[in-house]
Motif scaffolding. Structure first.
Motif, PDB file in Angstrom:
ATOM      1  N   GLU A  37       0.509  24.532 -29.792  1.00  0.00           N
ATOM      2  CA  GLU A  37      -0.175  25.777 -30.179  1.00  0.00           C
ATOM      3  C   GLU A  37      -1.484  25.958 -29.424  1.00  0.00           C
ATOM      4  OE1 GLU A  37       1.007  26.892 -34.686  1.00  0.00           O
ATOM      5  OE2 GLU A  37      -0.079  25.002 -34.487  1.00  0.00           O
ATOM      6  N   ARG A  38      -2.107  24.863 -29.039  1.00  0.00           N
ATOM      7  CA  ARG A  38      -3.350  24.985 -28.265  1.00  0.00           C
ATOM      8  C   ARG A  38      -3.104  25.649 -26.913  1.00  0.00           C
ATOM      9  NH1 ARG A  38      -1.265  20.033 -27.593  1.00  0.00           N
ATOM     10  NH2 ARG A  38      -1.342  19.021 -25.536  1.00  0.00           N
ATOM     11  N   ARG A  39      -1.830  25.672 -26.491  1.00  0.00           N
ATOM     12  CA  ARG A  39      -1.444  26.337 -25.238  1.00  0.00           C
ATOM     13  C   ARG A  39      -0.906  27.741 -25.489  1.00  0.00           C
ATOM     14  NH1 ARG A  39      -3.028  23.139 -20.735  1.00  0.00           N
ATOM     15  NH2 ARG A  39      -2.649  20.941 -21.225  1.00  0.00           N
ATOM     16  N   ARG A  50       2.714  17.953 -36.031  1.00  0.00           N
ATOM     17  CA  ARG A  50       2.409  17.678 -34.627  1.00  0.00           C
ATOM     18  C   ARG A  50       3.626  17.623 -33.731  1.00  0.00           C
ATOM     19  NH1 ARG A  50      -2.631  13.358 -34.659  1.00  0.00           N
ATOM     20  NH2 ARG A  50      -3.741  14.253 -36.452  1.00  0.00           N
ATOM     21  N   ASN A  65       3.970  19.994 -30.761  1.00  0.00           N
ATOM     22  CA  ASN A  65       3.163  21.167 -31.107  1.00  0.00           C
ATOM     23  C   ASN A  65       2.209  21.468 -29.957  1.00  0.00           C
ATOM     24  OD1 ASN A  65       1.310  23.027 -32.101  1.00  0.00           O
ATOM     25  ND2 ASN A  65       1.354  22.194 -34.175  1.00  0.00           N
TER      26      ASN A  65
END
Length: 293
Positions: free
Chosen positions: A169-171, A151, A167
């Motif tokens: 990564e969702r973006r 994270r 982290n």
């Protein structure tokens, strides 16, 4: 700054980490010289790396790891250390490597040391931050730690956070979480850039320059060299049947106290942040837009 309660909780969780983890404090169990072994001096539990006109020196971990906490106790070069860099970092291999850097930038006598951190993702760095410190790092040993979870990456000085890389990564932003890393440290001459942008050069009449180490600690998931990176990533994260400390939400986010510590560091000791350098980055780097810290 007070030591966070989270540090004690972290220690408890490290004790609970199961298969594949390693934890030790002895240099020879964890590390070996990587270059210039004749510039390594062992004095009891202290290792001294020496930089002179002929060579610097460095050491590397015997294994590679995914996720965990790595700490070195370091006493930096005393006196006029201009032009020298003492580095402590984690790195994977290859052109698309990931890397987390502490670089301690020497300075002239009486001037403060600066600590530069950097994060490489898929071979790309240019994420420098520079901080001053709230103590003289040449007078005694202090703890410098890198804490890596799926994270976030957290840089700590005496358990005080000085930087967090989250982290996102969702973006759509890549995060280093799929390559095992080695642990490294070295001292070397970098007078083309290290002190006042390279304006102050190394004064070799002050050599040898000595960086001292003790308290070598790695609490992390060890990755066998004959196991594929994807399999190591699976082994070193929660698979539903066991829990690693790095999967615990309380270990993967800052506590309220740590958040306050980080705000204090940024307000009082942040010297440079690539996120605000519009000359280098006319377009704000994507992770800077979304990072809260």
């Amino acid at each position: 700054m007070a030591v966070s309660i989270m540090g004690a909780v972290f220690g408890l969780f490290v004790g609970l980490v199961v298969a594949g983890s390693v934890s030790s404090t002895k240099f020879e169990e964890l590390f070996q010289p990587s270059w210039a072994a004749d510039h390594h001096v062992h004095e009891g539990d202290v290792l001294k790396l020496k930089l002179d006109y002929y060579s610097g020196a460095g050491f590397a971990s015997k294994s590679k790891y995914m996720f965990g906490k790595v700490t070195l106790q370091i006493k930096l070069v005393e006196g006029d250390s201009a032009g020298t860099v003492t580095a402590f970092y984690m790195s994977s291999d290859g052109p698309k490597h990931n890397e987390f850097d502490f670089e301690f930038l020497g300075n002239t006598t009486g001037e403060p040391y600066l600590v530069q951190t950097n994060v490489y993702v898929n071979g790309v760095g240019n994420r420098e931050q520079r901080n001053s410190l709230w103590f003289d790092p040449t007078k005694d040993f202090h703890n410098y730690s890198i804490r890596w979870s799926p994270r976030q990456v957290l840089f700590l000085v005496d358990d005080t956070p000085i930087r967090v890389h989250t982290n996102l990564e969702r973006r759509g932003i890549s995060f280093p979480k799929d390559q095992p890393m080695g642990v490294y440290s070295s001292i070397w001459n970098a007078d083309d850039w290290a002190t006042q942008g390279g304006r102050v050069k190394t004064d070799w009449s002050h050599a040898p320059f000595i960086a001292s180490y003790r308290g070598f600690e790695i609490s992390a998931c060890e990755c066998p060299v004959n196991v594929a990176a994807a399999e190591n990533a699976r082994r070193c994260t929660d698979d539903g049947s066991r829990r690693y400390w790095s999967d615990e939400p309380t270990m993967s986010v800052l506590s309220v106290h740590q958040s306050h510590q980080l705000m204090w560091v940024r307000a009082k000791h942040l010297i440079y942040d690539y996120c605000t350098d519009t000359a280098r980055f006319p377009v704000t780097p994507a992770e800077c837009v979304h990072h809260r810290h």
